[in-house]
Every structure is written in C-alpha cells, then in structure tokens.
Scaffold this motif. Structure first.
Motif, PDB file in Angstrom:
ATOM      1  N   GLN A 287      -8.850   1.365  -9.499  1.00 58.32           N
ATOM      2  CA  GLN A 287      -8.317  -0.088  -9.852  1.00 58.32           C
ATOM      3  C   GLN A 287      -6.367   0.323  -8.640  1.00 58.32           C
ATOM      4  O   GLN A 287      -6.171  -0.417  -8.362  1.00 58.32           O
ATOM      5  N   LEU A 288      -6.479   1.592  -7.739  1.00 60.87           N
ATOM      6  CA  LEU A 288      -5.662   1.370  -6.167  1.00 60.87           C
ATOM      7  C   LEU A 288      -6.024   0.448  -6.010  1.00 60.87           C
ATOM      8  O   LEU A 288      -5.192  -0.440  -4.978  1.00 60.87           O
ATOM      9  N   VAL A 289      -7.104   0.606  -5.299  1.00 54.29           N
ATOM     10  CA  VAL A 289      -7.903   0.220  -4.661  1.00 54.29           C
ATOM     11  C   VAL A 289      -7.748  -1.284  -4.724  1.00 54.29           C
ATOM     12  O   VAL A 289      -6.949  -2.713  -3.674  1.00 54.29           O
ATOM     13  N   ILE A 290      -8.070  -2.140  -6.276  1.00 61.25           N
ATOM     14  CA  ILE A 290      -7.799  -2.955  -6.477  1.00 61.25           C
ATOM     15  C   ILE A 290      -6.114  -4.080  -6.549  1.00 61.25           C
ATOM     16  O   ILE A 290      -5.892  -4.982  -6.410  1.00 61.25           O
ATOM     17  N   ASP A 291      -5.344  -3.382  -6.998  1.00 63.26           N
ATOM     18  CA  ASP A 291      -4.520  -3.169  -6.916  1.00 63.26           C
ATOM     19  C   ASP A 291      -3.473  -3.427  -5.309  1.00 63.26           C
ATOM     20  O   ASP A 291      -3.018  -4.482  -5.547  1.00 63.26           O
ATOM     21  N   ALA A 292      -3.545  -2.612  -4.220  1.00 66.21           N
ATOM     22  CA  ALA A 292      -3.473  -3.099  -2.924  1.00 66.21           C
ATOM     23  C   ALA A 292      -3.968  -3.595  -2.917  1.00 66.21           C
ATOM     24  O   ALA A 292      -2.618  -4.277  -1.908  1.00 66.21           O
ATOM     25  N   VAL A 293      -5.280  -5.006  -2.723  1.00 65.33           N
ATOM     26  CA  VAL A 293      -5.445  -6.043  -1.959  1.00 65.33           C
ATOM     27  C   VAL A 293      -4.843  -6.568  -2.905  1.00 65.33           C
ATOM     28  O   VAL A 293      -4.745  -7.873  -1.976  1.00 65.33           O
ATOM     29  N   ARG A 294      -4.596  -6.818  -4.514  1.00 68.88           N
ATOM     30  CA  ARG A 294      -3.961  -7.633  -4.686  1.00 68.88           C
ATOM     31  C   ARG A 294      -2.191  -8.447  -4.319  1.00 68.88           C
ATOM     32  O   ARG A 294      -2.275  -9.084  -4.466  1.00 68.88           O
ATOM     33  N   GLU A 295      -2.151  -6.935  -3.220  1.00 69.57           N
ATOM     34  CA  GLU A 295      -1.195  -6.998  -3.400  1.00 69.57           C
ATOM     35  C   GLU A 295      -0.546  -7.899  -2.141  1.00 69.57           C
ATOM     36  O   GLU A 295      -0.124  -8.178  -1.463  1.00 69.57           O
ATOM     37  N   VAL A 296      -1.270  -7.265  -0.750  1.00 68.26           N
ATOM     38  CA  VAL A 296      -2.193  -7.982   0.263  1.00 68.26           C
ATOM     39  C   VAL A 296      -1.868  -9.582   0.228  1.00 68.26           C
ATOM     40  O   VAL A 296      -1.399 -10.155   1.263  1.00 68.26           O
ATOM     41  N   VAL A 297      -3.522  -9.612  -1.211  1.00 68.84           N
ATOM     42  CA  VAL A 297      -3.280 -10.898  -0.986  1.00 68.84           C
ATOM     43  C   VAL A 297      -2.121 -12.103  -1.755  1.00 68.84           C
ATOM     44  O   VAL A 297      -1.757 -13.463  -0.888  1.00 68.84           O
ATOM     45  N   GLU A 298      -0.903 -11.378  -2.030  1.00 70.92           N
ATOM     46  CA  GLU A 298      -0.274 -11.981  -2.608  1.00 70.92           C
ATOM     47  C   GLU A 298       0.915 -12.539  -1.958  1.00 70.92           C
ATOM     48  O   GLU A 298       1.904 -13.074  -1.733  1.00 70.92           O
ATOM     49  N   LYS A 299       1.533 -10.806  -0.719  1.00 66.35           N
ATOM     50  CA  LYS A 299       2.421 -11.304   0.134  1.00 66.35           C
ATOM     51  C   LYS A 299       1.421 -12.727   1.281  1.00 66.35           C
ATOM     52  O   LYS A 299       1.812 -13.032   1.631  1.00 66.35           O
ATOM     53  N   ALA A 300       0.294 -12.075   1.606  1.00 63.27           N
ATOM     54  CA  ALA A 300      -0.785 -13.787   2.228  1.00 63.27           C
ATOM     55  C   ALA A 300      -0.547 -14.627   1.779  1.00 63.27           C
ATOM     56  O   ALA A 300      -0.082 -15.468   2.637  1.00 63.27           O
ATOM     57  N   ARG A 301      -0.627 -14.979   0.801  1.00 55.07           N
ATOM     58  CA  ARG A 301      -0.352 -16.790   0.286  1.00 55.07           C
ATOM     59  C   ARG A 301       1.178 -16.903   0.671  1.00 55.07           C
ATOM     60  O   ARG A 301       1.342 -17.820   0.286  1.00 55.07           O
ATOM     61  N   GLY A 302       2.080 -16.075  -0.074  1.00 56.25           N
ATOM     62  CA  GLY A 302       3.193 -16.731   0.121  1.00 56.25           C
ATOM     63  C   GLY A 302       4.042 -17.258  -0.796  1.00 56.25           C
ATOM     64  O   GLY A 302       3.608 -16.746  -1.610  1.00 56.25           O
ATOM     65  N   PRO A 303       5.353 -17.849  -0.322  1.00 55.01           N
ATOM     66  CA  PRO A 303       6.142 -18.338  -1.764  1.00 55.01           C
ATOM     67  C   PRO A 303       5.494 -19.488  -2.360  1.00 55.01           C
ATOM     68  O   PRO A 303       6.008 -19.901  -3.321  1.00 55.01           O
ATOM     69  N   GLN A 304       4.877 -20.036  -1.613  1.00 51.37           N
ATOM     70  CA  GLN A 304       3.220 -21.742  -2.201  1.00 51.37           C
ATOM     71  C   GLN A 304       2.537 -20.953  -3.162  1.00 51.37           C
ATOM     72  O   GLN A 304       2.122 -21.615  -4.069  1.00 51.37           O
ATOM     73  N   SER A 305       2.262 -19.803  -3.540  1.00 49.54           N
ATOM     74  CA  SER A 305       1.872 -19.254  -4.775  1.00 49.54           C
ATOM     75  C   SER A 305       2.143 -19.728  -6.785  1.00 49.54           C
ATOM     76  O   SER A 305       1.637 -19.143  -7.460  1.00 49.54           O
ATOM     77  N   GLY A 306       3.878 -19.376  -5.759  1.00 51.62           N
ATOM     78  CA  GLY A 306       4.747 -20.749  -7.082  1.00 51.62           C
ATOM     79  C   GLY A 306       4.825 -19.016  -8.077  1.00 51.62           C
ATOM     80  O   GLY A 306       5.309 -18.877  -9.157  1.00 51.62           O
TER      81      GLY A 306
END
Length: 51
Positions: free
Chosen positions: A31-50
C-alpha cells in the motif's frame, strides 16, 4: 551520493525511510508503494485532472 543528498536536489521530493520493510517493499508494504505511485501520477497530471 547518498540518497538524502539526492532527494535534496529535487524540490518537493520525498525520501521515505521509515517503511518497516526491507528491500522487498513491494511485497512487505504494497500500500505504501501504491500510494506513492498515485501521488506521482496526480502531480504529473497537474491541475487539469479536476482536483
């Protein structure tokens, strides 16, 4: 170069060390790995992700 010094070269980076795991973090703390990957993806998507 130590990992802490490497992490300092990247503003906003996190260096997680208290994982209660060994080198098999994906098996011991998935879960620690999953959360870290999700955090990186969210940051990479930026503000356009809604968010």
């Amino acid at each position: 170069m130590g990992l802490t010094l490497l992490a300092r070269k990247f503003p906003g980076a996190r260096h997680v060390t208290k994982t209660r795991s060994d080198h098999n973090i994906q098996n011991n703390q998935p879960q620690l790995v999953i959360d870290a990957v999700r955090e990186v993806v969210e940051k990479a998507r930026g503000p356009q992700s809604g968010k």
